[in-house]
Every structure is written in C-alpha cells, then in structure tokens.
Design a protein around this motif. Structure first.
Motif, mmCIF file in Angstrom:
data_model
loop_
_atom_site.group_PDB
_atom_site.id
_atom_site.type_symbol
_atom_site.label_atom_id
_atom_site.label_comp_id
_atom_site.label_asym_id
_atom_site.label_seq_id
_atom_site.Cartn_x
_atom_site.Cartn_y
_atom_site.Cartn_z
ATOM 1 N N ILE A 1 51.368 69.857 46.884
ATOM 2 C CA ILE A 1 50.760 71.137 46.501
ATOM 3 C C ILE A 1 50.936 72.167 47.615
ATOM 4 O O ILE A 1 50.978 71.833 48.802
ATOM 5 C CB ILE A 1 49.261 70.948 46.174
ATOM 6 C CG1 ILE A 1 48.505 70.447 47.403
ATOM 7 C CG2 ILE A 1 49.073 69.996 45.011
ATOM 8 C CD1 ILE A 1 47.007 70.387 47.203
ATOM 9 N N GLN A 2 51.058 73.410 47.256
ATOM 10 C CA GLN A 2 51.131 74.557 48.158
ATOM 11 C C GLN A 2 52.172 74.408 49.274
ATOM 12 O O GLN A 2 51.867 74.620 50.449
ATOM 13 C CB GLN A 2 49.758 74.821 48.782
ATOM 14 C CG GLN A 2 48.664 75.085 47.777
ATOM 15 C CD GLN A 2 47.307 75.303 48.432
ATOM 16 O OE1 GLN A 2 47.108 75.022 49.606
ATOM 17 N NE2 GLN A 2 46.361 75.811 47.661
ATOM 18 N N ILE B 1 52.591 77.439 51.719
ATOM 19 C CA ILE B 1 51.593 77.582 52.780
ATOM 20 C C ILE B 1 51.699 76.428 53.764
ATOM 21 O O ILE B 1 51.563 76.612 54.983
ATOM 22 C CB ILE B 1 50.173 77.634 52.181
ATOM 23 C CG1 ILE B 1 50.040 78.832 51.232
ATOM 24 C CG2 ILE B 1 49.120 77.699 53.275
ATOM 25 C CD1 ILE B 1 48.707 78.893 50.513
ATOM 26 N N TYR C 1 43.361 71.898 57.248
ATOM 27 C CA TYR C 1 44.072 72.212 56.005
ATOM 28 C C TYR C 1 44.995 71.063 55.606
ATOM 29 O O TYR C 1 45.033 70.663 54.435
ATOM 30 C CB TYR C 1 44.882 73.499 56.184
ATOM 31 C CG TYR C 1 45.837 73.761 55.039
ATOM 32 C CD1 TYR C 1 45.385 74.267 53.821
ATOM 33 C CD2 TYR C 1 47.195 73.478 55.166
ATOM 34 C CE1 TYR C 1 46.254 74.492 52.770
ATOM 35 C CE2 TYR C 1 48.073 73.699 54.122
ATOM 36 C CZ TYR C 1 47.600 74.201 52.930
ATOM 37 O OH TYR C 1 48.468 74.409 51.891
ATOM 38 N N ARG D 1 44.940 68.727 52.198
ATOM 39 C CA ARG D 1 46.119 68.717 51.329
ATOM 40 C C ARG D 1 46.667 67.308 51.135
ATOM 41 O O ARG D 1 47.080 66.935 50.034
ATOM 42 C CB ARG D 1 47.199 69.614 51.942
ATOM 43 C CG ARG D 1 48.476 69.722 51.110
ATOM 44 C CD ARG D 1 49.429 70.713 51.747
ATOM 45 N NE ARG D 1 50.668 70.774 50.989
ATOM 46 C CZ ARG D 1 51.722 70.001 51.206
ATOM 47 N NH1 ARG D 1 51.670 69.098 52.171
ATOM 48 N NH2 ARG D 1 52.815 70.108 50.475
#
Length: 663
Positions: A319-320, A323, A380, A384
C-alpha cells in the motif's frame, strides 16, 4: 589534571574495539542462522484446484493467486503426474486483472486418475524469491513418485552468501554516507586526517564489492540455487532486465559519482581546510561555496543510492508505494547519518588527535535530528508493514520489529549518556587550550627534559660531534624522537580529561549496539511483512487442514429421541480421515453398550467455510446396530460438520452433530 573517570580497561583500545566487533559479529551470525531464509514476501493466497482437492474429472488448467505482484516465466508453474512426468503445456497465462494477481497454465487432455503435484516458483515485487507446492487428485488419491527439493527458495549456500552481501552493502552505505556527513557537518578538519579518509574510502569499496557480489549471485539466488550459475552470462543478462538488476546497476553508476565526491572531499576540500589562513574574505567565500556544493552533491548521490533499495524492496510494493519510497529513503539516510556518524566519531576519538569539542557538540545535534527522523519514518513503516496489533506479536516480522525497537531504545539510552559526557566536555577546560598554554608557558617537567636535551645538543655541537655537523641520520632520529615525545605529551593531556574518556567509552558501546541493530535490520528487510503474512494465512485458511494425515476420525455421541428405546449412543469411524475416498462405519448402542436396532440412520457432511453441503451419505445396514458406507468422497480438507439423524420409531427421531477436522 587528575582523571576522575576510569579508563576503558587496561588493554589497548584497538584490541578492545576489535573484540567488541567480534562479539557483535557473533551475535549477528547467531541471528542470521536462527532466521529463516529470505522467505515469501508475495504469498500464495489461493489456487484452483485447491490444495488436497479430489476432483471427479481432470481440470483444464491450474491457476495460482498471489498477495502481490510477482515475476514468473514459462517454467514457473509445473504440474507433475504420479510418475513425476510434466503434464502442463509449459506456457504461462497472465490472468491478472486490477488488484488480483493470478497466473496459470493449461493442462494436457486425457489425464488419468491419480494425485498430481503443482510446483511453482516466482520472484516477489520486493525482490525476494518465493516457491511452494501442493497436490490435488483426480478420481481418488494415489501414490506419487514426485520428489520436491528440500532447499527453500533463497536458501542454501547461495542464500547465505547473498544475505551476507546484503548486510555488508548496508554497512558500506552507512560508513560511506555517515562518515562523509560527519566530516562535512561536524568536523571539516577531519578531511585531512588519514584515519578518516581510510574509513570513508573503505565504506565506498565495501559497498561496491557487495553490490557486485549481489549482482552475480542474483541469478542462482532466485533460480537454481547453484553457486556455479553466478557466472552464467545468460542468467546475468536476465537479471539485468529485472527491477532488482536495474537497481543494482544504478547503484554502481551512482557509486562512480560518489568516487568523484570522495576525491574532491579529500583533495581540494581537505587542502583548503588545512592549508593557508582563511583571513582573506575571498578565500572564505570559495571554501564556503565548495562546502555548499559538496553538501548538495553528496546529498543527491546519497539519496540516489538509498533509492536503489527503496525502488526494489519492501517500499516499492504494497500500500502507498508513492509515499513509502521517499519515506524509506529518509529512513536510510537518517540511519546512515546516525550510525555512520558514530563509526566516524569512534575512529576520530581513538585514531586521530581527537576532534574539537565543537565537532562533538555538532554531531550530538545531528544525531538527535537523525533519531527524530528515524522515529517518524519508522512509525509509518511499521504501520504499513505490520498493519495490526495481532501481526506485531503473531508474525516473524512483528517479533523482529519489536527486537529492533528494543535495540533502538537501548541505543538511545546510551546516546543520552554520551550526550551528558558531551555537555561535561563542553563545560570543562579544553585539553587543546591546556596544550597550547603548556606550549606557550611551559610544562615544568617537559621543559626540564627539553633543556637537558638542548644542553646535550649544544655540547655535542661545540666539540664538533653535533647531529648537524657530523651525522644526518642522528638528526633524523632525534627529530622522530621529538615528534614521538610531542605526540605522547598531547595524548597524555587528552587522556587526562575524564569527560573525553567517558565519551569514548559510551561511543564505543553505541557502536557495538549499532552493529547488532544493523544485523536485525538486514534480517528484517528479508522477512515477510506481517500484513502480507496475515493475508496469506487468511487466504490459505480454507485450504489448510489441522488434522493429522492418514489418521482415522473416530468419535461417539449420545442421543435421545424421547420415545421408547430412544436413548443410546452412536459411534462413527471415518477411515483414513482425509480428503478423497473414505470408508464410514457406524454403530448404534443402548446405554448399557449392547447393539440397538433402529429403523433408520442418516449421515450428512457440511463444509461451511466453503459453502459445501450438506452431502448425504447412503448407509448400508450390515447387522443389528451396525451400518457402513464405502468410497465416501470428501472433496476438500477442512473442518467438516457431521450430522447424524437417528430414527428410533415411526414418529421419534433426533439429530446430533459434531465438527471434525478431515485432512
């Protein structure tokens, strides 16, 4: 000055450092041996046919579904018959659609009955190899001659060497970037110190060598597992066409730019810093411009090298990713500035004339900023990659992450001690000032020795036997002795400072913990993320069996239909108790254990997880209270609900049930 803090042992500090590094290396080796090989990051979440399925007719194809994107070829999925002969067409079918990652192969027509083995191997999007196998049967299970390799994907000697190269690459990057950053940001004069130059250059050489080793080992690491294939030019060409191969080549090109940076840092920059006085405003401006250019260029090159990890490993998938990749670059740069700066500080404290106090204070601020960045980016990344509290404690990735957090906490605690020593160092009297004072006003003992030596030299010159008039070699020896005396005097003054001694000890401890932390980080980067592992477990839940293979299912239930002779027990036996053909035997007894003759007994199977059933079973009455059925087909392994209906009269009947695991 009288030392108030004890020295770090009585042995040579270099010997102490070497022993600490050996202990840390042993800890890393233990961790590496205890960790599984770089296991699945992309996980198999489904297949058709499912693992252990028994089909009435042969399927036309076999499909596999994965948790994330994988790289596969025509030989990545192989279907083997009971004689270990390949029965697929050998042409990979890309069935991916949207977020669904699915691949398959078609099967030959006219496949006979028996057990078939599906063996597959792929490379996940984060560069790690993954492989597995499962079976399905047509008609009924049979014996199979298929022998699967015991070595896991990415394991064996090649996997070990590749893992070591990964660790060395991380270490080289940290030393190269952290050492250069320490010189530019904290101690510019260190650019002219030979030990600092060796440290940074060795970091560059280490990273180049490790990257080349990974490039050569990549083909056998993701393929055959044979070390000889490292020099297969065809395999190397195939590696260069992959995302990981491109990242490794990009890293080598960026290291070429890093070599130019290092040459300027230890060439023009070092000469400007250690050369003439900078009283001239123009000279100061030129040096400032050079420092700014090196800082910008070095940051760009370092970020590019860090990006080669971000583009090919965990951050590039899941995901992401948009970023996650910049965050991963920041995380790596912060780690390099902190841990690499520690290595540079250690070398400066033990191998040079010791950095100025201002350099120590600057590094303390840089280290604090790096820790803040590491904490934010690490938080983060943890969310994740882990995804849930259960994955934090219930998966290998989560457990390793907790170990890493614990090590970081210990490292921060030791760093806090170092910061206290740094504060005391800043508040105390500078040994450099003492050395200058003693040089200007004179150290009584040293001056007495110098006067004695001067008198002796004068007498020797007076009688014509002085070093300048008679023996140039003698003059050279005396010059060396004077230099050694001056060095010993400076070392004695420096070592008499308790704050500096304390700082050296705490930095040494930080460096040792950092080595172990780097080892955990390396293993963590080659471990399946908790979020992916939980998804894979959920996907495999319907296919997995908790029962022991080839173990009959046998249980007894009590019943009461409410009428005359309505109480008793029913005992059910399913043999062999696995998916496929089974034999069922049922006995109905009175409460006293004697057979009970009942008009009818019904049995049905339901697999609620797959919405299969109820599947009725036709029972044959053999004798009083004895019923049986042969060739009962259980299509899938799993937790089945068995319902038994016993009718004791024309109007009295009852149903009892039990969940059993059939493998």
């Amino acid at each position: 000055m009288t030392a108030t803090a004890p020295r770090f042992g009585t042995r040579n500090p270099g010997t102490t450092l070497i022993r600490l590094l050996l202990v840390a290396t042993a800890l890393f080796g233990t961790l590496l041996m205890g960790a599984a090989p770089a296991s699945a990051h992309a996980a198999l979440t489904g297949s058709n046919p499912k693992d252990g399925a028994v089909l009435a007719t042969a399927p036309k194809d076999v499909t596999l579904t994965f948790s994330e994107q994988v790289a596969m070829g025509n030989d990545s999925i192989r279907v083997l018959d009971p004689r270990s002969k390949r029965v697929d067409t050998g042409e990979l079918q890309n069935l991916c659609s949207g977020s669904v990652v699915k691949y398959g192969v078609s099967l030959n027509t006219g496949l006979p009955k028996g057990t078939y083995t599906v063996a597959w191997q792929a490379v996940s999007a984060d560069s790690h190899p993954v492989a597995g196998a499962f079976t399905f049967s047509v008609g009924a299970p049979s014996k199979t001659a298929v022998a699967l390799p015991e070595q896991k994907a990415g394991g064996g000697l090649v996997g070990t060497l590749y893992g070591i190269a990964r660790y060395i690459a991380y270490a080289g990057f940290i030393v190269l970037v952290g050492g250069a950053a320490f010189i530019l940001a904290c101690w510019p004069r260190g650019a002219g110190e030979r030990p600092m130059q060796r440290l940074v250059v060795q970091g560059w050489v280490t990273l180049v060598a490790a990257t080349l080793a990974m490039l050569l080992l990549r083909n056998p690491y993701t393929g055959s597992g044979e070390l000889a294939d490292a020099f297969d030019l065809g395999g190397l060409k195939a590696v260069l066409e992959t995302k990981t191969g491109a990242a490794l080549v990009s890293r080598l090109l960026l290291l070429g730019a890093a070599a130019l940076f290092v040459a300027v840092l230890f060439g023009a920059y070092a000469k400007r810093d250690t050369g003439a006085s900078l009283d001239d405003a123009e000279e100061k401006k030129e040096k400032g411009d050079l420092t700014f250019g090196l800082a910008i260029g070095g940051t760009v090159v370092a970020a590019g090298i860090a990006g080669t990890w971000a583009l090919s490993e965990h951050a590039s998938t899941g995901i992401q990713p948009g970023i996650a990749m910049p965050v991963d670059v920041l995380h790596l740069l912060a780690m390099a500035c902190w841990l690499g700066g520690l290595a540079a500080m250690l070398v400066a404290l033990y191998r040079t004339a010791s950095p100025e106090r201002t350099a120590v204070l600057r590094f303390s601020r840089v280290a604090f900023a790096s820790v803040v960045v590491l904490a934010l980016t690490g938080l983060y990344q943890s969310w994740r990659q882990v995804g849930s509290w259960s994955a934090l404690t219930g998966t290998s990735y989560g457990q390793l992450l907790l170990v890493k957090v614990g090590l970081v906490a210990v490292l921060v605690a030791v760093a806090w001690i170092s910061r206290r020593w740094t504060t005391r160092l800043a508040e105390g009297t500078a040994p450099e000032a003492e050395a200058q004072t003693q040089t200007q006003t004179g150290d009584p003992v040293a001056d007495a020795d110098d006067e004695t030596e001067a008198d002796a030299d004068a007498e020797a010159d007076a009688d014509g036997s002085g070093p300048e008039s008679a023996d140039p070699e003698r003059a050279t020896q005396l010059a060396r002795q004077e230099a050694a005396l001056a060095t010993a005097r400076r070392k004695r003054i420096r070592d008499a400072d308790p704050a500096r001694n304390g700082l050296r000890r705490s930095v040494l401890a930080e460096a040792g913990i950092a080595v172990v932390l780097l080892a955990v980080t390396t293993v963590l980067s080659s471990t399946e993320p908790g979020r992916t592992e939980e998804a894979a477990q959920a996907g495999r839940g319907s296919q997995a069996s908790a029962a022991v293979p080839d173990r009959p299912v046998d249980f007894t239930l009590s019943f009461d239909s409410g009428g005359k002779d309505g109480k008793g027990t029913v005992r059910l036996n399913i043999d062999p108790g696995r998916s496929g053909a089974n034999e069922l035997r049922l006995r109905v007894n009175r409460p006293n254990g004697r057979p009970l003759d009942v008009p009818e007994v019904k049995v049905a199977f339901t697999l609620k997880a797959e919405a299969i059933g109820p599947l009725p079973v036709a029972l044959d009455r053999i004798a009083t209270g004895n019923w049986s059925a042969k060739n009962i087909q259980v299509p899938l392994p799993g937790e089945w609900q068995v319902q038994i209906t016993v009718r004791t009269s024309d109007i009295d009947q009852t149903t009892v049930e039990k969940n059993v695991k059939i493998g």
